[in-house]
Write a protein that holds these residues in place. Structure first.
Motif, mmCIF file in Angstrom:
data_model
loop_
_atom_site.group_PDB
_atom_site.id
_atom_site.type_symbol
_atom_site.label_atom_id
_atom_site.label_comp_id
_atom_site.label_asym_id
_atom_site.label_seq_id
_atom_site.Cartn_x
_atom_site.Cartn_y
_atom_site.Cartn_z
ATOM 1 N N CYS A 161 -3.458 -5.573 -11.290
ATOM 2 C CA CYS A 161 -2.537 -4.897 -10.366
ATOM 3 C C CYS A 161 -3.264 -4.481 -9.090
ATOM 4 N N LEU A 162 -4.475 -3.975 -9.236
ATOM 5 C CA LEU A 162 -5.279 -3.639 -8.054
ATOM 6 C C LEU A 162 -5.498 -4.885 -7.195
ATOM 7 N N GLU A 163 -5.816 -5.989 -7.853
ATOM 8 C CA GLU A 163 -6.102 -7.233 -7.131
ATOM 9 C C GLU A 163 -4.851 -7.768 -6.426
ATOM 10 N N VAL A 164 -3.710 -7.682 -7.103
ATOM 11 C CA VAL A 164 -2.455 -8.113 -6.475
ATOM 12 C C VAL A 164 -2.202 -7.275 -5.220
ATOM 13 N N GLY A 165 -2.481 -5.975 -5.301
ATOM 14 C CA GLY A 165 -2.325 -5.104 -4.136
ATOM 15 C C GLY A 165 -3.268 -5.491 -3.010
ATOM 16 N N ARG A 166 -4.519 -5.747 -3.366
ATOM 17 C CA ARG A 166 -5.490 -6.177 -2.357
ATOM 18 C C ARG A 166 -5.005 -7.446 -1.658
ATOM 19 N N GLN A 167 -4.494 -8.365 -2.482
ATOM 20 C CA GLN A 167 -4.051 -9.642 -1.939
ATOM 21 C C GLN A 167 -2.844 -9.453 -1.021
ATOM 22 N N ILE A 168 -1.943 -8.566 -1.392
ATOM 23 C CA ILE A 168 -0.790 -8.294 -0.525
ATOM 24 C C ILE A 168 -1.285 -7.788 0.831
ATOM 25 N N ALA A 169 -2.256 -6.881 0.798
ATOM 26 C CA ALA A 169 -2.783 -6.338 2.058
ATOM 27 C C ALA A 169 -3.384 -7.445 2.921
ATOM 28 N N ARG A 170 -4.125 -8.367 2.293
ATOM 29 C CA ARG A 170 -4.732 -9.479 3.050
ATOM 30 C C ARG A 170 -3.660 -10.384 3.639
ATOM 31 N N ILE A 171 -2.622 -10.663 2.840
ATOM 32 C CA ILE A 171 -1.576 -11.581 3.310
ATOM 33 C C ILE A 171 -0.827 -10.969 4.492
ATOM 34 N N LEU A 241 3.854 2.825 -13.905
ATOM 35 C CA LEU A 241 2.828 3.287 -12.976
ATOM 36 C C LEU A 241 1.864 2.166 -12.594
ATOM 37 N N LEU A 242 1.898 1.056 -13.298
ATOM 38 C CA LEU A 242 1.109 -0.108 -12.877
ATOM 39 C C LEU A 242 1.462 -0.490 -11.442
ATOM 40 N N ALA A 243 2.711 -0.265 -11.050
ATOM 41 C CA ALA A 243 3.115 -0.575 -9.670
ATOM 42 C C ALA A 243 2.308 0.253 -8.667
ATOM 43 N N TRP A 244 2.039 1.507 -9.030
ATOM 44 C CA TRP A 244 1.262 2.373 -8.125
ATOM 45 C C TRP A 244 -0.151 1.811 -7.936
ATOM 46 N N LEU A 245 -0.659 1.110 -8.938
ATOM 47 C CA LEU A 245 -2.000 0.528 -8.804
ATOM 48 C C LEU A 245 -1.989 -0.604 -7.776
ATOM 49 N N VAL A 246 -0.857 -1.284 -7.649
ATOM 50 C CA VAL A 246 -0.722 -2.289 -6.591
ATOM 51 C C VAL A 246 -0.821 -1.589 -5.232
ATOM 52 N N ALA A 252 -6.935 0.316 -0.916
ATOM 53 C CA ALA A 252 -8.381 0.113 -1.069
ATOM 54 C C ALA A 252 -8.860 -1.016 -0.164
ATOM 55 N N GLU A 253 -8.039 -2.046 -0.019
ATOM 56 C CA GLU A 253 -8.387 -3.166 0.860
ATOM 57 C C GLU A 253 -8.553 -2.679 2.297
ATOM 58 N N HIS A 254 -7.841 -1.607 2.624
ATOM 59 C CA HIS A 254 -7.979 -0.998 3.956
ATOM 60 C C HIS A 254 -9.067 0.069 3.982
ATOM 61 N N GLY A 255 -9.831 0.159 2.893
ATOM 62 C CA GLY A 255 -10.924 1.122 2.844
ATOM 63 C C GLY A 255 -10.468 2.558 2.635
ATOM 64 N N GLN A 256 -9.200 2.739 2.184
ATOM 65 C CA GLN A 256 -8.684 4.104 2.022
ATOM 66 C C GLN A 256 -8.007 4.275 0.665
#
Lengths: 282, 102
Positions: A161-171, A241-246, A252-256
């Protein structure tokens, strides 16, 4: 380039729109004030696009075929789905989609090794109907819903879920356009629809989780947010709450990665721990 | 019983899934429970449980927990679903747990 300007994690209990009058006055006031604060921030930010991440409550994914994540790429969305209308007591609404961004999320995630399903049409229940009503009551944003599986084991793990969130930020960052984007993860906190804790809220669990969001400590998240731990916040609900991890992964990808806990109200009449965390990325 | 005990292949899970998505199927369910149960191929054991709204048996057979309060709403309606509503009280009674009404 498009920009992710905020990440949000917020509860979407149907009781807020369906039967809030049954809660004691102080709970009603605290919950509505919490949503109002998020609404104020959204009005200030004026995002063009909202990417939603939330549990699919066994409404769109049939038991024989349940993807971890499914991106809605349609041009237009509406809700609530008919069977949920009287339950939610939310007036019918329409909100535009963002096909190009939805398609980019699917296409670029695949390139990064993340296999998202996608759909032209999705039924909306409390997952979107409740938070959209409070955060974006004008329905003036473009909305890209991502339905995830938080409810039928096996569910995606915290790290994924963290990784999916990171990837969304990159996209979003690489998306050609000037859209200002908010990631709105919604679900939780402790609740147990259909289980022995249906009429119970686990305040300790909720405070533990919101503390994690505030800590911004991804290693702790990976270590502590296990499937078994999520079950202790309500067998059939807290894993939303897994959604919140996204949302946290994107921040986190934004350093925050450190979230700000905006409000928390444990409410038995709403059968849910109600709360919201916020990551400012602008 | 919990989400880990779900039998995804149980016909009752298919039935609840469809009834919430298809207004025509839900109308038939309200008109003729037996016809609905036959349409989705429920076993005799499932049919007995549905006739009695025996939620704890449905749970034991593998209906997903999330569907159980929704079964009570299929029978009692979903509007104004507070802890003292007919649907919530039916759920608590059939699952043998203390209700949440104050």
């Amino acid at each position: 380039m498009a920009r992710l300007i905020a990440s949000v994690g917020i509860a979407h209990a149907p009781g807020v729109t369906g039967w809030i009058d049954k809660a004691p006055r102080h709970e009603q006031d605290a919950v509505l004030a919490g949503y109002a604060e998020f609404h104020r921030r959204m009005k200030e930010l004026k995002p063009d696009v909202v990417i939603g991440v939330a549990n699919d409550h066994l409404l769109n994914f049939p038991m024989e075929n349940i993807p971890d994540f499914c991106v809605g790429i349609g041009d237009d969305w509406e809700g609530p789905a008919p069977w949920f209308r009287d339950w939610l007591n939310v007036p019918d609404y329409k909100v535009s989609g963002h096909r190009a961004l939805g398609r980019a999320l699917v296409r670029e995630s695949a390139r990064a090794g993340i296999n998202h399903a996608f759909a032209e049409q999705l039924l909306f229940d409390d997952n979107w109907s409740v938070p959209l009503k409070f955060l974006f009551p004008e329905y003036g944003v473009k909305f890209v819903p991502i339905h995830m599986n938080c409810i039928v084991p096996p569910m995606p793990a915290a790290e994924r879920c963290l990784e999916v969130g990171r990837q969304i930020a990159r996209i979003v960052r690489d998306f050609p356009g000037d859209e200002r984007v908010v990631l709105m993860a919604t679900g939780g906190l402790s609740h147990d629809p259909g289980g022995p804790d249906y009429f119970t809220v686990h305040e300790d669990f909720d405070r533990w989780f919101m503390g994690l969001m505030e800590s911004g400590d991804l290693d702790r998240v990976r270590r502590e947010v296990t499937f078994d731990k999520l079950l202790t916040g309500g067998d059939g609900g807290a894993a939303e709450l897994l959604a919140w991890l996204v949302a946290m992964g994107a921040a986190a990808e934004h350093g925050q990665p450190r979230g700000e806990n905006v409000f928390y109200v444990p409410s038995v009449p709403m059968r849910c721990g109600m709360g919201g965390s916020y990551w400012s990325l602008s | 019983m919990g989400i880990r005990d779900t039998d995804r292949t149980l016909p009752s899970n298919r039935m609840v899934f469809e009834l919430r998505r298809d207004p025509a199927a839900y109308a038939e369910f309200k008109r003729d429970l037996e016809a609905s149960m036959a349409r989705y191929g429920l076993t005799d054991e499932e049919k007995r449980a549905w006739r009695e709204v025996d939620l704890s048996t449905l749970a034991r057979l593998g209906v997903h927990p999330y569907f159980l309060p929704q079964v009570s709403r299929l029978f009692k309606g979903g509007g104004y679903n507070h802890n003292d509503s007919e649907a919530a009280r039916l759920y608590a009674e059939k699952m043998h747990i203390a209700g949440g009404a104050r």
